[in-house]
Design a protein around this motif. Structure first.
Motif, PDB file in Angstrom:
ATOM      1  N   SER A   1      35.111 -35.126  10.586  1.00 26.17           N
ATOM      2  CA  SER A   1      36.256 -34.904  10.879  1.00 26.17           C
ATOM      3  C   SER A   1      36.732 -33.471  10.698  1.00 26.17           C
ATOM      4  CB  SER A   1      37.177 -36.129   9.753  1.00 26.17           C
ATOM      5  OG  SER A   1      37.233 -35.121   8.589  1.00 26.17           O
ATOM      6  N   ASP A   2      37.906 -33.257  11.366  1.00 29.25           N
ATOM      7  CA  ASP A   2      38.428 -31.789  11.318  1.00 29.25           C
ATOM      8  C   ASP A   2      38.867 -31.600   9.793  1.00 29.25           C
ATOM      9  OD1 ASP A   2      37.921 -31.475  14.071  1.00 29.25           O
ATOM     10  OD2 ASP A   2      40.182 -31.720  14.610  1.00 29.25           O
ATOM     11  N   ALA A   3      39.401 -32.486   9.146  1.00 31.70           N
ATOM     12  CA  ALA A   3      39.824 -32.367   7.685  1.00 31.70           C
ATOM     13  C   ALA A   3      38.712 -31.869   6.841  1.00 31.70           C
ATOM     14  CB  ALA A   3      40.623 -33.423   7.354  1.00 31.70           C
ATOM     15  N   LEU A   4      37.416 -32.801   7.341  1.00 33.60           N
ATOM     16  CA  LEU A   4      36.305 -32.685   6.245  1.00 33.60           C
ATOM     17  C   LEU A   4      35.551 -31.314   6.648  1.00 33.60           C
ATOM     18  CD1 LEU A   4      34.468 -33.550   4.158  1.00 33.60           C
ATOM     19  CD2 LEU A   4      33.313 -34.894   5.876  1.00 33.60           C
ATOM     20  N   ALA A   5      35.598 -30.833   7.776  1.00 35.66           N
ATOM     21  CA  ALA A   5      34.996 -29.764   8.235  1.00 35.66           C
ATOM     22  C   ALA A   5      35.731 -28.483   7.716  1.00 35.66           C
ATOM     23  CB  ALA A   5      35.032 -29.539   9.916  1.00 35.66           C
ATOM     24  N   ALA A   6      37.020 -28.398   7.683  1.00 39.41           N
ATOM     25  CA  ALA A   6      37.905 -27.346   7.267  1.00 39.41           C
ATOM     26  C   ALA A   6      37.698 -27.386   5.923  1.00 39.41           C
ATOM     27  CB  ALA A   6      39.341 -27.579   7.470  1.00 39.41           C
ATOM     28  N   GLU A   7      37.648 -28.332   5.274  1.00 40.91           N
ATOM     29  CA  GLU A   7      37.396 -28.356   3.492  1.00 40.91           C
ATOM     30  C   GLU A   7      35.989 -27.902   3.433  1.00 40.91           C
ATOM     31  OE1 GLU A   7      36.861 -31.614  -0.111  1.00 40.91           O
ATOM     32  OE2 GLU A   7      37.777 -31.973   1.738  1.00 40.91           O
ATOM     33  N   LEU A   8      34.914 -28.212   3.906  1.00 37.92           N
ATOM     34  CA  LEU A   8      33.374 -27.684   3.857  1.00 37.92           C
ATOM     35  C   LEU A   8      33.471 -26.104   3.994  1.00 37.92           C
ATOM     36  CD1 LEU A   8      30.379 -28.346   3.513  1.00 37.92           C
ATOM     37  CD2 LEU A   8      30.524 -28.311   6.153  1.00 37.92           C
ATOM     38  N   VAL A   9      33.926 -25.686   5.087  1.00 36.47           N
ATOM     39  CA  VAL A   9      34.081 -24.059   5.400  1.00 36.47           C
ATOM     40  C   VAL A   9      34.888 -23.453   4.418  1.00 36.47           C
ATOM     41  CG1 VAL A   9      35.164 -22.351   7.003  1.00 36.47           C
ATOM     42  CG2 VAL A   9      33.959 -24.529   7.813  1.00 36.47           C
ATOM     43  N   HIS A  10      36.009 -23.999   3.971  1.00 37.13           N
ATOM     44  CA  HIS A  10      36.716 -23.303   2.586  1.00 37.13           C
ATOM     45  C   HIS A  10      35.980 -23.387   1.567  1.00 37.13           C
ATOM     46  CE1 HIS A  10      39.977 -22.118   0.303  1.00 37.13           C
ATOM     47  NE2 HIS A  10      39.877 -23.340  -0.496  1.00 37.13           N
ATOM     48  N   LYS A  11      35.335 -24.393   1.088  1.00 38.12           N
ATOM     49  CA  LYS A  11      34.562 -24.244   0.055  1.00 38.12           C
ATOM     50  C   LYS A  11      33.199 -23.359   0.124  1.00 38.12           C
ATOM     51  CE  LYS A  11      35.417 -28.729  -1.943  1.00 38.12           C
ATOM     52  NZ  LYS A  11      35.177 -30.146  -2.059  1.00 38.12           N
ATOM     53  N   ALA A  12      32.749 -23.339   1.227  1.00 37.94           N
ATOM     54  CA  ALA A  12      31.477 -22.415   1.707  1.00 37.94           C
ATOM     55  C   ALA A  12      32.203 -21.167   1.607  1.00 37.94           C
ATOM     56  CB  ALA A  12      30.938 -22.817   2.997  1.00 37.94           C
ATOM     57  N   MET A  13      33.350 -20.699   1.987  1.00 41.41           N
ATOM     58  CA  MET A  13      33.610 -19.080   2.122  1.00 41.41           C
ATOM     59  C   MET A  13      33.832 -18.952   0.490  1.00 41.41           C
ATOM     60  SD  MET A  13      34.055 -18.497   5.215  1.00 41.41           S
ATOM     61  CE  MET A  13      35.231 -17.382   5.663  1.00 41.41           C
ATOM     62  N   LEU A  14      34.395 -19.813  -0.175  1.00 42.23           N
ATOM     63  CA  LEU A  14      34.454 -19.359  -1.654  1.00 42.23           C
ATOM     64  C   LEU A  14      33.639 -19.451  -2.267  1.00 42.23           C
ATOM     65  CD1 LEU A  14      37.515 -21.835  -2.675  1.00 42.23           C
ATOM     66  CD2 LEU A  14      37.637 -19.372  -2.230  1.00 42.23           C
ATOM     67  N   ARG A  15      32.456 -20.164  -2.013  1.00 38.85           N
ATOM     68  CA  ARG A  15      30.986 -19.882  -2.975  1.00 38.85           C
ATOM     69  C   ARG A  15      30.453 -18.790  -2.275  1.00 38.85           C
ATOM     70  NH1 ARG A  15      26.937 -25.221  -3.522  1.00 38.85           N
ATOM     71  NH2 ARG A  15      28.854 -25.487  -4.692  1.00 38.85           N
ATOM     72  N   ALA A  16      30.519 -18.347  -1.065  1.00 38.78           N
ATOM     73  CA  ALA A  16      29.904 -17.350  -0.458  1.00 38.78           C
ATOM     74  C   ALA A  16      30.441 -15.907  -0.875  1.00 38.78           C
ATOM     75  CB  ALA A  16      29.775 -17.111   1.100  1.00 38.78           C
ATOM     76  N   GLY A  17      31.583 -15.822  -1.710  1.00 41.47           N
ATOM     77  CA  GLY A  17      32.383 -14.759  -1.968  1.00 41.47           C
ATOM     78  C   GLY A  17      33.180 -14.088  -0.940  1.00 41.47           C
ATOM     79  N   LEU A  18      33.383 -14.880  -0.006  1.00 43.95           N
ATOM     80  CA  LEU A  18      34.165 -14.221   1.308  1.00 43.95           C
ATOM     81  C   LEU A  18      35.745 -15.071   1.281  1.00 43.95           C
ATOM     82  CD1 LEU A  18      31.366 -14.678   3.780  1.00 43.95           C
ATOM     83  CD2 LEU A  18      32.209 -12.619   2.542  1.00 43.95           C
ATOM     84  N   GLU A  19      36.148 -15.200   0.187  1.00 48.56           N
ATOM     85  CA  GLU A  19      37.493 -15.743   0.222  1.00 48.56           C
ATOM     86  C   GLU A  19      38.498 -14.876   1.106  1.00 48.56           C
ATOM     87  OE1 GLU A  19      36.770 -13.555  -3.537  1.00 48.56           O
ATOM     88  OE2 GLU A  19      35.841 -15.316  -2.727  1.00 48.56           O
ATOM     89  N   ASP A  20      38.519 -13.589   1.089  1.00 46.78           N
ATOM     90  CA  ASP A  20      39.404 -12.820   1.906  1.00 46.78           C
ATOM     91  C   ASP A  20      39.124 -12.826   3.265  1.00 46.78           C
ATOM     92  OD1 ASP A  20      40.377 -11.823  -0.719  1.00 46.78           O
ATOM     93  OD2 ASP A  20      39.205 -10.085  -0.707  1.00 46.78           O
TER      94      ASP A  20
END
Length: 108
Positions: A85-104
């Motif tokens: 789902s778009d919501a699950l995809a957005a959540e996955l991407v957000h968490k991946a960005m944080l984990r990868a140190g790319l929160e900016d």
């Protein structure tokens, strides 16, 4: 601010779908940049860091998936056995960005 944080701010991640419906993270230069010319190394690092984080997260939530980083095409595709789902995809991407140190990095 470190130079690395500044480099990450030079691009935006656009969350789209492939023709088959898989999630695609497309990296685009943030204006006023017109291209990634001279920044390919930073872009490749970001793409592979996000791909690693996506792999780890998908494994943790037991999602049947394939993560396909393509630095030469400025993108990461996440192909799941079922449609995310778009919501699950957005959540996955957000968490991946944080984990990868790319929160900016901006995600659109």
């Amino acid at each position: 601010m470190s130079n690395r944080k500044k480099e990450w701010r030079e691009f935006v991640v656009v969350l789209t779908r492939t023709a088959a419906g898989s999630v695609r993270l497309q990296f685009v230069p943030k204006p006023p940049l017109q291209s990634f010319n001279g920044r390919y190394r930073q872009l490749a690092i970001a793409i592979y860091r996000i791909a690693i984080a996506c792999e780890q997260l998908c494994h943790e939530v037991e999602l049947d998936f394939v993560v396909s980083p393509e630095a030469f095409n400025n993108r990461v595709d996440i192909e799941a056995s079922g449609r995310l789902s778009d919501a699950l995809a957005a959540e996955l991407v957000h968490k991946a960005m944080l984990r990868a140190g790319l929160e900016d990095v901006t995600v659109e």
